[in-house]
Design a protein around this motif. Structure first.
Motif, PDB file in Angstrom:
ATOM      1  N   ARG A 108      -3.416  12.104 -10.454  1.00 35.75           N
ATOM      2  CA  ARG A 108      -4.085  11.802  -9.769  1.00 35.75           C
ATOM      3  C   ARG A 108      -5.937  12.410  -9.434  1.00 35.75           C
ATOM      4  O   ARG A 108      -6.057  12.113  -8.695  1.00 35.75           O
ATOM      5  N   ARG A 140     -10.035  12.177  -5.766  1.00 34.05           N
ATOM      6  CA  ARG A 140      -8.955  11.718  -5.682  1.00 34.05           C
ATOM      7  C   ARG A 140      -8.592  10.247  -5.963  1.00 34.05           C
ATOM      8  O   ARG A 140      -9.597   9.420  -5.167  1.00 34.05           O
ATOM      9  N   PHE A 141      -7.580  10.086  -6.658  1.00 30.39           N
ATOM     10  CA  PHE A 141      -6.621   8.652  -7.046  1.00 30.39           C
ATOM     11  C   PHE A 141      -5.826   8.597  -5.772  1.00 30.39           C
ATOM     12  O   PHE A 141      -4.660   9.117  -5.626  1.00 30.39           O
ATOM     13  N   THR A 142      -6.446   7.759  -4.365  1.00 32.16           N
ATOM     14  CA  THR A 142      -5.583   7.305  -3.459  1.00 32.16           C
ATOM     15  C   THR A 142      -5.048   6.502  -3.340  1.00 32.16           C
ATOM     16  O   THR A 142      -5.090   5.713  -4.530  1.00 32.16           O
ATOM     17  N   ARG A 143      -4.022   5.716  -2.561  1.00 32.43           N
ATOM     18  CA  ARG A 143      -2.586   4.725  -2.091  1.00 32.43           C
ATOM     19  C   ARG A 143      -4.308   3.878  -2.038  1.00 32.43           C
ATOM     20  O   ARG A 143      -4.253   2.626  -2.458  1.00 32.43           O
ATOM     21  N   TRP A 156      -1.480   3.127 -10.173  1.00 37.84           N
ATOM     22  CA  TRP A 156      -0.342   4.084  -9.415  1.00 37.84           C
ATOM     23  C   TRP A 156       0.020   2.697  -8.796  1.00 37.84           C
ATOM     24  O   TRP A 156      -0.453   2.181  -7.666  1.00 37.84           O
ATOM     25  N   PHE A 183       3.395   0.335  -6.024  1.00 37.95           N
ATOM     26  CA  PHE A 183       4.070   0.010  -5.379  1.00 37.95           C
ATOM     27  C   PHE A 183       5.032  -0.707  -5.033  1.00 37.95           C
ATOM     28  O   PHE A 183       4.397  -1.860  -5.647  1.00 37.95           O
ATOM     29  N   THR A 226       1.187  -1.259   0.058  1.00 37.38           N
ATOM     30  CA  THR A 226      -0.205  -0.122   0.001  1.00 37.38           C
ATOM     31  C   THR A 226       0.455   1.250  -0.257  1.00 37.38           C
ATOM     32  O   THR A 226       0.877   2.048  -0.619  1.00 37.38           O
ATOM     33  N   ALA A 242      -5.373   2.922  -5.252  1.00 41.91           N
ATOM     34  CA  ALA A 242      -4.796   2.560  -6.554  1.00 41.91           C
ATOM     35  C   ALA A 242      -5.593   0.402  -6.009  1.00 41.91           C
ATOM     36  O   ALA A 242      -4.045  -0.306  -6.873  1.00 41.91           O
ATOM     37  N   LEU A 243      -5.312   0.283  -4.722  1.00 39.67           N
ATOM     38  CA  LEU A 243      -5.435  -1.520  -4.751  1.00 39.67           C
ATOM     39  C   LEU A 243      -6.916  -1.621  -4.919  1.00 39.67           C
ATOM     40  O   LEU A 243      -7.216  -2.920  -4.515  1.00 39.67           O
ATOM     41  N   ARG A 251      -7.534   9.860 -18.281  1.00 42.29           N
ATOM     42  CA  ARG A 251      -7.418   9.081 -16.980  1.00 42.29           C
ATOM     43  C   ARG A 251      -8.238   7.439 -17.405  1.00 42.29           C
ATOM     44  O   ARG A 251      -8.432   7.404 -16.649  1.00 42.29           O
ATOM     45  N   ALA A 299      -6.739   2.862   3.302  1.00 48.51           N
ATOM     46  CA  ALA A 299      -5.358   2.268   3.359  1.00 48.51           C
ATOM     47  C   ALA A 299      -4.290   3.039   3.600  1.00 48.51           C
ATOM     48  O   ALA A 299      -2.995   2.896   3.579  1.00 48.51           O
ATOM     49  N   GLU A 300      -4.274   4.436   3.678  1.00 46.38           N
ATOM     50  CA  GLU A 300      -3.377   5.234   4.153  1.00 46.38           C
ATOM     51  C   GLU A 300      -3.822   5.300   5.281  1.00 46.38           C
ATOM     52  O   GLU A 300      -2.622   6.053   6.522  1.00 46.38           O
ATOM     53  N   GLU A 347       3.767   6.333 -11.050  1.00 50.00           N
ATOM     54  CA  GLU A 347       2.219   6.593 -11.184  1.00 50.00           C
ATOM     55  C   GLU A 347       2.062   6.380 -12.668  1.00 50.00           C
ATOM     56  O   GLU A 347       3.237   7.376 -13.642  1.00 50.00           O
ATOM     57  N   PHE A 362      -1.208   7.052 -16.231  1.00 51.74           N
ATOM     58  CA  PHE A 362      -2.632   7.222 -16.381  1.00 51.74           C
ATOM     59  C   PHE A 362      -1.958   7.555 -17.682  1.00 51.74           C
ATOM     60  O   PHE A 362      -1.458   8.857 -18.141  1.00 51.74           O
TER      61      PHE A 362
END
Ligand code: MGD
Ligand code: MGD
Ligand code: SF4
Ligand code: SF4
Ligand code: SF4
Ligand code: SF4
Ligand code: SF4
Ligand code: MO
Lengths: 304, 274, 848
Positions: free
Chosen positions: C784, C33-36, B83, B85, B13, C39-40, B78, C6-7, B72, B74
């Motif tokens: 994002r 927003r596109f956040t962490r 994203w 990790f 994450t 992302a998952l 979009r 997640a954050e 990142e 995109f």
């Protein structure tokens, strides 16, 4: 190739200067040996000059090498394993083998230096002088030359055997290039010393000149080949100060120009400058070029 | 039985807990240059803000033994975006460029397979730094020696797992015996392929003789900043040396022809004495 | 939705991730927003901040008109039996459909609603059972209301279902696209996934946090989710629910044990000088009567036991158990109005333990200036927080607006102990009480907050012990016996730390006579024979010396022996709903609590024959229902609490035992959620004429200016949020170099489109401005973030993590200098997630 591979942070004023001076020393030494070996007594003066140069110069190098260490006081770990005190060598590491080679070269250079003194009668009074002059100098000169070639070459192999993209891309030519440059700078040093010692009428000189030219040609060929094989990774050598140093310094001033001048000096009978003068200037330029060659190749591999 | 880590990036994450745990356990300093007192602002101002996604670490090094990468990607509109990790560290290569390069024997492989730098032996020659094909090691000005992940040498030799694996909240990093980790990785890979992640792959079975810290990526390793064709520098040593020797021989040849050459002007010197 | 799990809840997030990677669960994230987290997740649906009700309302509309929902019998059976869908609403109720965005009952000044018209239609009240009211319970029994009228066919236009259907008819995929700025296809993907993953065999969960609460319609957003989940049969069942991810560690515990100004521990209401709360009897009648047909029928027992725990022997039937001496509230004393009062010089002193309002408070400039009006302030913390240091180096001091020498506030900065230096419990998100040990003594003079409060109490009691004033009765008679036993302190340097066990025991409750802990709240009495700090925690210490909060035996499902989930170790509330109305599990896969007709109930009929049948839960889950009440049981019309509830009234805390699609009471801003724009918004409300929540808490005071609707000077939507790398005001992360370096500087997330428009380069400084203040930040230009197309017009949104302040290792501007003081009318939370601002390249004051 991975641009994320880290830069070692070797300082040019230590490391490139070490490469440079060790190269002159090694070059002078093996030229001296080869000249005497292949060219016999006629080249004795050249060989003697080479041996006079090699030893003092090589003495200068350990401080440079050590100064660049993070822990200078531990320099002896290069030769002895710190945990046990037993001599240590890592055959995969040019740096490790090179350290031994440097030691060996230094020792042989010392012997040759001593021999010079003895044979020139400068150490007459020393009790061992007589005995010493009986040892055939060619033996250690050959051993020293091999070590000298090693010293001149491993400094380039060190760079090639890393993962920095520029050095990887120029692999496997840097070692050979440094050897060629050792020859040309070694020759330049010999020439300068001979001119200083007013020995410019020496019978060995023409052969010496030829050798010098050949080594410059080899150096030039290798330098150009190196850029060609590196392809896009040669970029650091084609921009900015590195480009000036490499093309302007190492290639033009260090090889092309002296080659051309040599040619000019033999052709144009009466130049404005006496040929000896011109040759002296050229020798200085060659040394200069040799230094810039080391600096530029060292720095090109350390560009972000 | 060698030990190592399996990094499953598909469940990372990007929390950076592993980075912090590593620094905490290994008592690594925060990057001292990160905060500089700014005389105009009259306060410490950070110099390590990279603007590169959420990565303010930038690279692995002497004080950052672990670094989470943020990728990142995109499309302009979009409609496609992701994203990624991935937490990165020393890979404890079986054919380790750093270890091969070290002239002092400071870098050793322990019984558990980890590549470890002995701080009391290292002289700071920096040769291992460019010799690591992954850009892992760097010099510490403070100690004059080089540092990198030790695979928590002190922990693993005392029956514990690595600090980063221990703290990872999602289990993205796991520590254990290589054989078992590989089994788990294969199972996970099959599972992901089943879920439609066609590009998923494992990185580190073959590279550099096999990596003791290996990865599961959802896309090509290159996307995650890992070189796909790793050449351990020392594998190029024979050729490099051979060419150097050839150079030396060429000069020898040149000397032969030069110094042997006859026809020098007679007035120039005496006859050769032998 | 409204959570960046997640954050912000990285450890808990491993479970959704596990569900996804091991069981193929679909994870969806609805966030501007596109956040962490995005992302998952499998799907990320972007929406403009503050438009969740449109999004959720449209899902409701989509669901109830979908084929699946109308053909799968599960949904109808669940909804008709377990929700108030079938209940009839008063004839004079008027919906937003009728009043263009308002409900009936708005006061003439437009500031408050009366909920009289939102009521159920009811049968005639039953004849009271008790003749003479001897006890509070008898009083309640005399006031049992008539049963709500229902139409199980749902055809009657006054049924909740029909009202709801009409109410959400304008919430369509097209309105989602137009108002939220989320592509229709994305929306439908979310709606369909949710629908398809609900039913007898499957459940879906909606998780939220402060991305939902920090709005002037925060409570109503959550309500919308609850309605949706009730319609989908996702409540009371494993894998279902609407989950709040709480904030600070044990913030759940702090609401349970009531740091909220308006509630007593265990969610009893605070005595209130503005209400009919003259005596304990009035208090109970006012608060308990409306709830008496639910489990709250036990209100008197909880209340009396609470007062007993406060005043012990001094609390007697004759003196109303000390009720009169208990403090009463006189208004809204929540954070924002308190600071507004402070700024007006109405508050003299402030005790701050574990808070940093100079950074975390909305309109922080105003809050800092308010601090300067105090006579004294005590700050207990580990670091000299911005609040503790406000008087010497705040931005106002640096700019010369205030002078340190001109601030009379006397600041006492006391060192606090950290959690590892004290014993105690955490109650986290899932209501799980877990004990933690003390690892070391705190260094030097640092002490725990419990120590401070305990010693402060002791000293105050000492000061007042000879007082003869009646007004000092409470302090004189306050039970304050947490003195540790010698054994408890033996190991430690600090010998006068109050006993954590004794504190928890008081909260758990015990019999007054012999001080024996109570195993269950069923044991509580209203005659003063039991004392209990917070009834919901009863059972955590079931017997002397046993602390269930310390149990640590997990299993692979409910883990009933890991900690203690209040109430009565129930991990899933309303879990009676995990079985169908006849008591059978909805499906084998989703079996949790069900009626076993053959099981021995342990009771006998009058003839002495054992009565078979009881609720069982093989997982060990605490059952949220009367153990032997048969599914077909019909509640007594004149019964109280559980007696009134029938065998399928799963929602035992609601007065009709049903999940409330329509809330006849309890909310001050309407019985059904409707979309209102944030108080500051760049666009007009496209659904109703009513722009924003009509009863939102607004403070038009000096220093708190608001932006107009579609104010051209402030055209950009801004949202504030957290990062994994930092904690809240940064006091616990910006001081720690290892954390500080991870996110070293305040930054602003900006879409490339807006960056191009404002000529902003990634990594450069930008200035963000509102009428309240200005901050500068580094620009993080990223796809994002995205602009939204709202009704044909591009609306940009930017985001700011708000962790920075001027103290510590990593420093930066205080983001709350930008935020307005404006709040949700139900719970007074601020609107920090959606307001407006302007943005330009460069530092403050035009510097480069
Ligand atoms: N690492 C870390 N963890 C924490 C904290 C911390 O400071 N740091 N704080 C703790 C505390 S006290 C709390 S309260 C929780 C808060 O936990 P969260 O609520 O998850 O935290 P936030 O980051 O404030 O906001 C969550 C998300 O809401 C989104 N959002 C903003 N407006 C809207 C909207 O109108 N609709 C929707 N759907 N989403 C919106 C934001 O983009 C953001 O991604 O976290 C707790 N956990
Ligand atoms: N703009 C904007 N503003 C927000 C929010 C937002 O999303 N946007 N979020 C809001 C939310 S959800 C919250 S919860 C608040 C948080 O706002 P605050 O609660 O003011 O923030 P913290 O940084 O958690 O401050 C807690 C302080 O307690 C100290 N502390 C920790 N443990 C202890 C202890 O045991 N004893 C004592 N005495 N002190 C201790 C810490 O060092 C720290 O200084 O901010 C709110 N403000
Ligand atoms: S990754 Fe680099 S530092 Fe680590 S073992 Fe391999 S070569 Fe050495
Ligand atoms: S820097 Fe230290 S570890 Fe690296 S090669 Fe040199 S001696 Fe070995
Ligand atoms: S294994 Fe240990 S040393 Fe290596 S990255 Fe993880 S925590 Fe750091
Ligand atoms: S702790 Fe685990 S999840 Fe967090 S960044 Fe590291 S590897 Fe990823
Ligand atoms: S900070 Fe604490 S409470 Fe928050 S996720 Fe991490 S471990 Fe859990
Ligand atoms: Mo919070």
């Amino acid at each position: 190739m991975n641009p994320e591979v880290h830069i070692p942070g070797w300082e040019w004023y230590y490391v490139a200067m070490y490469f440079f001076i060790a190269g002159i020393s090694a070059g002078a030494y093996f030229i001296g040996t080869l000249a005497e070996l292949f060219g016999g007594e006629r080249h004795r003066e050249i060989s003697r000059t080479g041996f006079y140069i090699a030893f003092p110069l090589i003495l200068l190098t350990p401080p440079l090498l050590i100064a660049d260490l993070g822990r200078p006081e531990r320099f002896w770990h290069l030769l002895f394993y710190a945990k046990s005190g037993i001599p240590y060598m890592n055959f995969q590491s040019p740096l490790s083998v090179g350290s031994w080679a440097l030691l060996l070269f230094g020792a042989m250079a010392f012997l040759s230096f001593l021999d010079n003194l003895v044979s020139e009668g400068k150490l007459q009074s020393a009790p061992f002088a007589k005995a010493y002059s009986r040892i055939p100098r060619k033996w250690y000169a050959v051993v020293g030359s091999i070590a000298g070639f090693f010293v001149a070459g491993y400094t380039g192999v060190i760079l090639n055997v890393t993962a920095r993209p520029f050095w990887v891309a120029t692999d496997p030519l840097v070692g050979a290039l440094f050897i060629a440059s050792a020859a040309s700078t070694g020759a330049a040093a010999i020439y300068l010393v001979m001119s200083w010692r007013k020995k410019l009428t020496d019978p060995g000189l023409p052969g010496f000149d030829r050798f010098d030219r050949l080594s410059k040609v080899l150096e030039l060929v290798l330098a150009v080949a190196l850029v060609l094989i590196a392809g896009k990774w040669a970029a650091p050598l084609l921009r900015g100060l590195n480009a000036v140093m490499f093309w302007g310094g190492a290639v033009v001033l260090g090889t092309l120009f002296p080659l051309a001048a040599g040619w000019y000096a033999t052709r144009a009978v009466e130049g404005r400058m006496p040929p000896e003068r011109l040759a002296t200037v050229m020798a200085v330029l060659v040394l200069f070029g040799g230094a810039l060659l080391r600096i530029s190749l060292l720095q090109a591999g350390q560009v972000q | 039985m060698p030990k190592g880590m399996f990094v499953d990036t598909s469940i990372c994450t990007g929390c950076k807990a592993c980075q912090v745990a590593c620094k905490e356990w290994n008592a690594l300093p925060h990057e001292p240059g990160h905060f500089r007192f700014d005389p105009v602002e009259k306060r410490p101002v950070a110099v390590n803000f990279t603007g590169d996604s959420y990565d303010n670490t930038g690279a692995l090094g002497a004080t950052d033994w672990r670094r989470v990468r943020f990728i990142e990607q995109f499309s302009e509109d979009r409609s496609r975006g992701r994203w990624l990790f991935s937490s990165d560290s020393c890979k404890h290569c079986n054919d380790a460029g750093c270890l091969n390069a070290c002239p002092t024997g400071a870098i050793v492989r322990t019984g558990l397979g980890n590549v470890f730098i002995r701080q009391d032996v290292c002289i700071g020659c920096k040769y291992c730094i460019p010799s690591c094909p992954y850009g892992v090691i760097s010099l510490s000005i403070a100690t004059g020696t080089v540092h990198k992940c030790t695979l928590c040498n002190d922990r693993i030799h005392n029956g514990l797992g690595t600090a980063c694996a221990k703290v990872c909240p999602t289990g993205s990093i796991s520590f254990g015996e290589i054989a078992e980790l590989r089994k788990a990785a294969d199972t996970r890979l099959a599972q992901l392929k089943g879920l439609g992640y066609g590009e998923a792959n494992i990185y580190g079975y073959k590279e550099a003789g096999g990596l003791n810290v290996f990865y599961l990526f959802l896309d090509r390793p290159q996307v995650y900043g890992q070189t796909e064709s790793v050449v351990v520098p020392q594998r190029r040593l024979p050729v490099s040396s051979a060419v150097a020797i050839a150079g030396a021989l060429a000069l020898g040849g040149a000397a032969l022809v030069s110094f042997r050459e006859r026809g020098s002007r007679p007035e120039d010197g005496e006859e050769v004495k032998t | 939705m409204g959570s960046n799990m997640a954050e912000c809840h990285p450890v808990a997030f491993r479970w959704p991730l596990k569900a996804k990677t091991e069981h193929g669960a679909v994870l969806m994230h609805v966030d501007p927003r596109f956040t962490r987290t995005s992302a998952l997740c499998d799907i990320h649906a972007p929406i403009r901040a503050g438009t969740d009700i449109v999004f959720l309302g449209a899902i409701i509309n989509h669901v109830i008109h979908s084929e699946r929902w109308n053909t799968d019998p599960f949904f109808r059976e669940y909804v008709v039996n377990y929700t108030n869908a079938a209940t009839l609403i008063a004839a004079d109720f008027k919906d937003t459909e009728d009043l263009d965005g308002l409900y009936s009952g708005l006061s003439p000044d437009g500031k408050a609603y009366s909920n009289a018209t939102w009521a159920y239609q009811r049968e005639k009240p039953p004849a009271p059972a008790a003749q003479e009211a001897k006890t509070f319970t008898d009083l309640l029994l005399q006031r049992i209301p008539g049963r709500p009228k229902t139409d199980p066919t749902l055809r009657n236009p006054r049924t909740v279902f029909r009202i709801l259907e009409r109410h959400y008819s304008r919430y369509t995929p097209e309105t989602v696209e137009k108002i939220c700025g989320c592509p229709k296809e994305k929306f439908l993907q979310v709606a369909e996934s949710l629908l398809n993953n609900s039913g007898s065999d499957r459940t879906s969960n909606i998780t939220y946090a402060v991305g939902w609460t920090q709005h002037t319609v925060g409570v109503q957003i959550i309500r919308t989710a609850a309605i949706l989940q009730s319609l989908l049969g996702n409540i009371g069942r494993p894998g279902g629910g609407v989950l709040a991810l709480r904030g600070h560690a044990t913030i759940q515990g702090s609401t349970d044990i009531a740091t909220l100004y308006h509630s007593l521990p265990g969610y009893l209401n605070m005595p209130d000088a503005r209400k009919a709360h003259e005596s304990l009897k009035d208090f109970i009648l006012t608060e308990a009567v409306p709830l008496s047909t639910s489990f709250w029928g036990n209100y008197p027992k909880y209340a009396v036991s609470y007062f007993k725990a406060q005043f012990g022997d001094a609390a007697t039937r004759e003196n109303d158990y000390g009720y009169d001496y208990h403090p009463k509230i006189t208004g809204d004393h929540s954070h924002m109005p308190m600071f507004i009062d402070m700024a007006a010089g109405k508050i003299k002193g402030l005790l701050l333990m574990g808070q940093n309002p100079a950074v975390g408070g909305q309109n922080a400039r105003l809050q800092r200036k308010a601090l300067a009006k105090l006579d004294w302030m005590v700050v207990r913390d580990f670091f000299e927080t911005e609040t503790a240091a406000f008087w010497r180096n705040s931005p106002e001091i640096r700019s010369g607006e205030l002078k340190a020498s001109g601030i009379k506030t006397e600041v006492f900065f006391l060192p606090a102990a950290v959690v590892a230096e004290m014993e105690g419990t955490f109650t986290n998100t899932q209501r799980l009480i877990q004990a933690h040990d003390k690892a070391v003594d705190p260094p030097g003079d640092a002490r725990s907050d419990a120590w401070f409060s305990f010693l402060l109490g002791k000293r105050l009691k000492e000061l007042y012990k000879d007082s003869t004033h009646d007004r000092d009765w409470a302090i004189r008679n306050l039970l304050w016996n947490y003195e540790p036993d010698a054994a408890e302190a033996a190991e430690w340097r600090i010998k006068d730390e109050p006993s954590a066990y004794k504190l928890l025991k008081e909260i758990n409750g015990y019999t007054w006579e012999d001080r024996k802990p109570l195993p269950s709240f069923a044991n509580l009495k209203e005659d003063g024979s039991t004392a209990c700090g917070a009834w919901i925690y009863t059972g955590v210490i079931p017997e002397e010396g046993k602390n269930r909060a310390k149990s640590r035996k997990g299993d692979d499902w409910m883990s009933p022996n890991w900690g203690f989930a209040w109430p009565a170790n129930r991990h899933i509330m309303y879990n009676r709903a995990s079985a169908d109305p006849s008591g059978k599990p909805w499906s084998e896969k989703k079996k949790l609590v069900y009626w076993d007709p053959a099981a021995d109930s342990g009771t006998k009929d009058p003839a002495g024959k054992p009565v078979p049948g009881k609720w069982v839960a093989p997982s060990g889950e605490g059952i949220d229902f009367q153990p032997t009440k048969a599914p077909g049981f019909r509640g007594k019309d004149n019964g109280l609490g559980f007696d009134w509830l029938s065998g399928n009234d799963a929602f035992i805390m609601r007065s009709d035992g049903k999940a409330w699609l329509f809330a006849p009471a309890g909310l001050v801003d309407g019985p059904l959620p409707a979309h209102y724009e944030p108080y500051e918004s760049p666009v007009k409300n496209l659904l109703y004429r009513q722009q924003s929540n009509p009863v939102a808490k607004v403070w038009k005071v000096e220093g708190n200016p608001y932006h107009k609707v579609a104010d051209p000077s402030y055209p950009i939507v801004i949202s504030t949020y957290r990062l994994t790398e930092h904690h809240l005001t940064g006091a616990m992360s910006r001081w720690l170099p290892w954390l500080a370096e991870l996110m070293p500087e305040l930054f602003c997330e900006i879409s490339p489109e807006l960056a191009a428009e404002r000529k902003i380069m990634n990594g450069e400084y930008v200035t963000i401005r509102t009428a309240r203040g200005e901050v500068e930040a580094r620009a993080l230009v990223t796809r994002r973030m995205q602009p939204f197309l709202i009704d044909g017009k591009t609306v940009h949104e930017i985001g700011l993590p708000w962790h920075w302040g001027w103290q510590g290792t990593a420093q930066g501007d205080v983001v709350n200098n930008l935020t307005p003081l404006v709040g949700d009318p139900n719970v007074s939370i601020h609107e920090g997630k959606a307001f407006t601002c302007d943005l330009r390249a460069g530092k403050k004051g035009g510097r480069a």
